[in-house]
Motif scaffolding. Structure first.
Motif, PDB file in Angstrom:
ATOM      1  N   LYS A   1     -13.964  -7.611 -28.637  1.00 43.48           N
ATOM      2  CA  LYS A   1     -14.615  -6.199 -28.783  1.00 43.48           C
ATOM      3  C   LYS A   1     -15.391  -5.982 -27.419  1.00 43.48           C
ATOM      4  O   LYS A   1     -15.723  -4.825 -27.290  1.00 43.48           O
ATOM      5  CB  LYS A   1     -15.678  -5.892 -29.925  1.00 43.48           C
ATOM      6  N   VAL A   2     -15.579  -6.851 -26.789  1.00 41.41           N
ATOM      7  CA  VAL A   2     -16.135  -6.566 -25.115  1.00 41.41           C
ATOM      8  C   VAL A   2     -15.507  -5.487 -24.623  1.00 41.41           C
ATOM      9  O   VAL A   2     -14.227  -5.331 -24.163  1.00 41.41           O
ATOM     10  CB  VAL A   2     -16.434  -7.867 -24.624  1.00 41.41           C
ATOM     11  N   PHE A   3     -16.298  -4.406 -24.063  1.00 39.56           N
ATOM     12  CA  PHE A   3     -15.559  -3.300 -23.434  1.00 39.56           C
ATOM     13  C   PHE A   3     -15.163  -3.606 -22.134  1.00 39.56           C
ATOM     14  O   PHE A   3     -15.702  -4.375 -21.197  1.00 39.56           O
ATOM     15  CB  PHE A   3     -16.646  -2.348 -23.598  1.00 39.56           C
ATOM     16  N   ILE A   4     -14.032  -3.166 -21.709  1.00 40.49           N
ATOM     17  CA  ILE A   4     -13.548  -3.312 -20.343  1.00 40.49           C
ATOM     18  C   ILE A   4     -13.316  -1.840 -19.943  1.00 40.49           C
ATOM     19  O   ILE A   4     -12.295  -1.146 -20.414  1.00 40.49           O
ATOM     20  CB  ILE A   4     -12.351  -3.699 -20.485  1.00 40.49           C
ATOM     21  N   HIS A   5     -13.952  -1.400 -18.792  1.00 40.35           N
ATOM     22  CA  HIS A   5     -13.702  -0.055 -18.296  1.00 40.35           C
ATOM     23  C   HIS A   5     -12.433   0.042 -17.464  1.00 40.35           C
ATOM     24  O   HIS A   5     -11.788  -0.892 -17.157  1.00 40.35           O
ATOM     25  CB  HIS A   5     -14.804  -0.136 -17.033  1.00 40.35           C
ATOM     26  N   GLU A   6     -11.747   1.019 -17.452  1.00 38.59           N
ATOM     27  CA  GLU A   6     -10.516   1.379 -16.947  1.00 38.59           C
ATOM     28  C   GLU A   6     -10.192   1.062 -15.488  1.00 38.59           C
ATOM     29  O   GLU A   6      -9.298   0.476 -15.109  1.00 38.59           O
ATOM     30  CB  GLU A   6     -10.058   2.718 -16.977  1.00 38.59           C
ATOM     31  N   ASP A   7     -11.319   1.015 -14.702  1.00 32.21           N
ATOM     32  CA  ASP A   7     -11.338   0.530 -13.331  1.00 32.21           C
ATOM     33  C   ASP A   7     -11.204  -1.007 -13.369  1.00 32.21           C
ATOM     34  O   ASP A   7     -10.831  -1.472 -12.496  1.00 32.21           O
ATOM     35  CB  ASP A   7     -12.655   1.091 -12.620  1.00 32.21           C
ATOM     36  N   ILE A   8     -11.880  -1.250 -14.374  1.00 27.13           N
ATOM     37  CA  ILE A   8     -11.676  -2.911 -14.229  1.00 27.13           C
ATOM     38  C   ILE A   8     -10.263  -3.310 -14.601  1.00 27.13           C
ATOM     39  O   ILE A   8      -9.839  -4.115 -14.045  1.00 27.13           O
ATOM     40  CB  ILE A   8     -12.922  -3.537 -15.261  1.00 27.13           C
ATOM     41  N   LYS A   9      -9.689  -2.756 -15.433  1.00 21.52           N
ATOM     42  CA  LYS A   9      -8.333  -2.878 -15.984  1.00 21.52           C
ATOM     43  C   LYS A   9      -7.417  -2.848 -14.816  1.00 21.52           C
ATOM     44  O   LYS A   9      -6.597  -3.709 -14.455  1.00 21.52           O
ATOM     45  CB  LYS A   9      -7.843  -1.989 -17.191  1.00 21.52           C
ATOM     46  N   LYS A  10      -7.763  -1.672 -13.885  1.00 20.06           N
ATOM     47  CA  LYS A  10      -6.691  -1.535 -12.456  1.00 20.06           C
ATOM     48  C   LYS A  10      -7.123  -2.657 -11.783  1.00 20.06           C
ATOM     49  O   LYS A  10      -6.248  -2.783 -11.036  1.00 20.06           O
ATOM     50  CB  LYS A  10      -7.234  -0.152 -12.337  1.00 20.06           C
ATOM     51  N   TYR A  11      -8.281  -2.956 -11.604  1.00 22.43           N
ATOM     52  CA  TYR A  11      -8.551  -4.099 -10.702  1.00 22.43           C
ATOM     53  C   TYR A  11      -7.895  -5.420 -11.146  1.00 22.43           C
ATOM     54  O   TYR A  11      -7.444  -6.171 -10.106  1.00 22.43           O
ATOM     55  CB  TYR A  11     -10.204  -4.437 -10.768  1.00 22.43           C
ATOM     56  N   ILE A  12      -7.781  -5.547 -12.475  1.00 23.90           N
ATOM     57  CA  ILE A  12      -7.053  -6.863 -13.001  1.00 23.90           C
ATOM     58  C   ILE A  12      -5.481  -6.674 -12.569  1.00 23.90           C
ATOM     59  O   ILE A  12      -4.760  -7.630 -12.080  1.00 23.90           O
ATOM     60  CB  ILE A  12      -7.224  -7.175 -14.550  1.00 23.90           C
ATOM     61  N   ILE A  13      -4.982  -5.443 -12.824  1.00 20.85           N
ATOM     62  CA  ILE A  13      -3.806  -5.330 -12.282  1.00 20.85           C
ATOM     63  C   ILE A  13      -3.294  -5.514 -10.997  1.00 20.85           C
ATOM     64  O   ILE A  13      -1.927  -5.998 -10.686  1.00 20.85           O
ATOM     65  CB  ILE A  13      -3.133  -3.578 -13.160  1.00 20.85           C
ATOM     66  N   GLN A  14      -4.125  -5.031 -10.105  1.00 22.46           N
ATOM     67  CA  GLN A  14      -4.003  -4.999  -8.609  1.00 22.46           C
ATOM     68  C   GLN A  14      -4.137  -6.506  -8.181  1.00 22.46           C
ATOM     69  O   GLN A  14      -3.080  -6.959  -7.462  1.00 22.46           O
ATOM     70  CB  GLN A  14      -5.039  -4.308  -7.991  1.00 22.46           C
ATOM     71  N   ILE A  15      -4.991  -7.363  -8.924  1.00 18.65           N
ATOM     72  CA  ILE A  15      -4.724  -8.867  -8.561  1.00 18.65           C
ATOM     73  C   ILE A  15      -3.324  -9.337  -8.908  1.00 18.65           C
ATOM     74  O   ILE A  15      -2.725  -9.917  -8.172  1.00 18.65           O
ATOM     75  CB  ILE A  15      -5.947  -9.561  -9.057  1.00 18.65           C
ATOM     76  N   ILE A  16      -2.831  -9.018 -10.206  1.00 15.42           N
ATOM     77  CA  ILE A  16      -1.728  -9.605 -10.724  1.00 15.42           C
ATOM     78  C   ILE A  16      -0.567  -8.982 -10.016  1.00 15.42           C
ATOM     79  O   ILE A  16       0.191  -9.907  -9.703  1.00 15.42           O
ATOM     80  CB  ILE A  16      -1.853  -8.947 -12.231  1.00 15.42           C
ATOM     81  N   HIS A  17      -0.391  -7.817  -9.644  1.00 13.06           N
ATOM     82  CA  HIS A  17       0.624  -7.323  -8.827  1.00 13.06           C
ATOM     83  C   HIS A  17       0.713  -7.893  -7.479  1.00 13.06           C
ATOM     84  O   HIS A  17       1.732  -8.147  -6.865  1.00 13.06           O
ATOM     85  CB  HIS A  17       0.609  -5.678  -8.738  1.00 13.06           C
ATOM     86  N   ALA A  18      -0.352  -8.306  -6.993  1.00 15.23           N
ATOM     87  CA  ALA A  18      -0.427  -8.653  -5.429  1.00 15.23           C
ATOM     88  C   ALA A  18       0.090 -10.093  -5.538  1.00 15.23           C
ATOM     89  O   ALA A  18       0.825 -10.719  -4.673  1.00 15.23           O
ATOM     90  CB  ALA A  18      -1.928  -8.836  -5.154  1.00 15.23           C
ATOM     91  N   THR A  19      -0.040 -10.962  -6.647  1.00 13.43           N
ATOM     92  CA  THR A  19       0.722 -12.224  -6.684  1.00 13.43           C
ATOM     93  C   THR A  19       2.256 -12.160  -6.723  1.00 13.43           C
ATOM     94  O   THR A  19       2.930 -12.920  -6.348  1.00 13.43           O
ATOM     95  CB  THR A  19       0.339 -12.954  -8.092  1.00 13.43           C
ATOM     96  N   ARG A  20       2.700 -10.920  -7.397  1.00 12.15           N
ATOM     97  CA  ARG A  20       4.053 -10.970  -7.376  1.00 12.15           C
ATOM     98  C   ARG A  20       4.682 -10.439  -6.194  1.00 12.15           C
ATOM     99  O   ARG A  20       6.009 -10.492  -6.077  1.00 12.15           O
ATOM    100  CB  ARG A  20       4.397  -9.630  -8.587  1.00 12.15           C
ATOM    101  N   THR A  21       4.063 -10.028  -5.231  1.00 12.64           N
ATOM    102  CA  THR A  21       4.394  -9.371  -3.950  1.00 12.64           C
ATOM    103  C   THR A  21       4.231 -10.313  -2.821  1.00 12.64           C
ATOM    104  O   THR A  21       4.411  -9.898  -1.598  1.00 12.64           O
ATOM    105  CB  THR A  21       4.011  -7.854  -3.914  1.00 12.64           C
TER     106      THR A  21
END
Length: 321
Positions: A216-236
């Motif tokens: 239930k720990v809150f994750i801000h939308e900007d934090i979610k986007k930060y995670i996605i940026q890191i993930i997508h950087a590994t794919r490219t």
């Protein structure tokens, strides 16, 4: 933050394990992070550094079921999951449950088993169940697997495939102690083994409650986007043959929630992600030139973290009142 009434038991759990594993507070915190994230952990280190002792200390600190499997080349899948045996008295088959039906499973030297035996754990790790002879059986809850492997003695071993590695929330190493820590180990173990006196400090119900609250720990939308940026950087990334998949994205997210919860916060901050990115992501990367190299994967993740701007916001959950 609003916490489980027995949250202090979680701190007691850390301290209890620390009585056995000296000077490895960060590694103990990562172990508990994987536990609260409903994941599994791979301990990769040389013999004698405390991998098995860490698993035993965790198991002894929780009043649940603990089982250990020593993986060897002749180990069969049924030795882990269980087998149906014909009972002549009842004239019917009976299922004899394997050691996977437990709360904490130590898969010791998992890379010494054949791929056939290793693969019997895929369903258990991902779905918390085991299917034998067409019948699916649910594992105990919580179910937490700690696997160990020795990266030095590789003769006669079978490297874990990507599908297996992908089911571990983290891969960590304990490393050697410092001079002061090793002196403390000698002093603490000189008369007796502290493991013999270690008592449980929390129950399975406590662990399940902690897992539910961590989710239930809150994750801000900007934090979610930060995670996605890191993930997508590994794919490219030009040196990465296979980047992080969505399972890895969700695993990192859940681990950051659990780590924040362990830290006494009700929300995730960027520092949580930067701290967990290496243990959560490196073992999932497949590079073109250094497949399986932990140091190479670490350099890639650190390079990606340095290249992505860190969000700066108030990451606490907005007050809706």
């Amino acid at each position: 933050m609003e916490q489980h009434t027995d949250f202090n038991k979680l701190q007691d759990l850390e301290k209890n394990i620390g009585k056995i594993i000296i000077g490895k507070d960060n590694e103990i915190r990562l172990l508990l992070t994987a536990l609260l994230a409903n994941g599994h952990i791979l301990l990769e280190d040389t013999p004698g550094t405390g991998k098995t002792m860490l698993a035993k200390a965790l198991a002894a600190s929780i009043s649940g079921i603990y089982k250990r499997v020593q993986f060897t080349p002749d180990l069969l899948p049924s030795d882990v999951t269980g087998i149906n045996i014909y009972n002549q008295k009842n004239q019917e088959f009976e299922f004899i449950a394997g050691p996977v039906f437990t709360n904490i499973l130590l898969a010791d030297e998992i890379n010494r088993a054949t791929p056939r035996t290793q693969s019997c754990l895929l369903e258990a790790m991902a779905e918390g169940q085991v299917t034998t002879d067409g019948i699916t059986r649910t594992l105990h809850k919580p179910f937490f697997m700690i696997a160990t492997e020795n990266p030095i003695e590789t003769a006669g071993t079978f490297p874990l495939p990507e599908a297996q590695l992908d089911r571990f929330s983290m891969r960590i190493s304990l490393g050697f102690p410092t001079v002061e820590e090793e002196l403390e180990i000698m002093n603490r173990y000189i008369l007796n083994n502290p493991m013999e006196h270690l008592a449980p400090v929390c129950t399975l119900s406590d662990i399940e409650a902690f897992q539910a609250e961590a989710a239930k720990v809150f994750i801000h939308e900007d934090i979610k986007k930060y995670i996605i940026q890191i993930i997508h950087a590994t794919r490219t990334h030009e040196q990465v043959a296979l980047g992080i998949n969505p399972r890895g994205t969700l695993s990192l997210m859940r681990c950051t929630q659990a780590y924040s919860y362990l830290s006494g916060r009700s929300y995730v901050i960027p520092e949580d992600i930067k701290y967990l990115a290496v243990p959560c992501l490196c073992h999932r990367l497949l590079s073109f030139t250094s497949s399986g190299s932990q140091s190479f994967a670490v350099s890639i993740i650190e390079q990606i973290l340095d290249s992505i701007p860190v969000p700066t916001e108030n990451f606490e959950k907005p007050n809706t009142l």
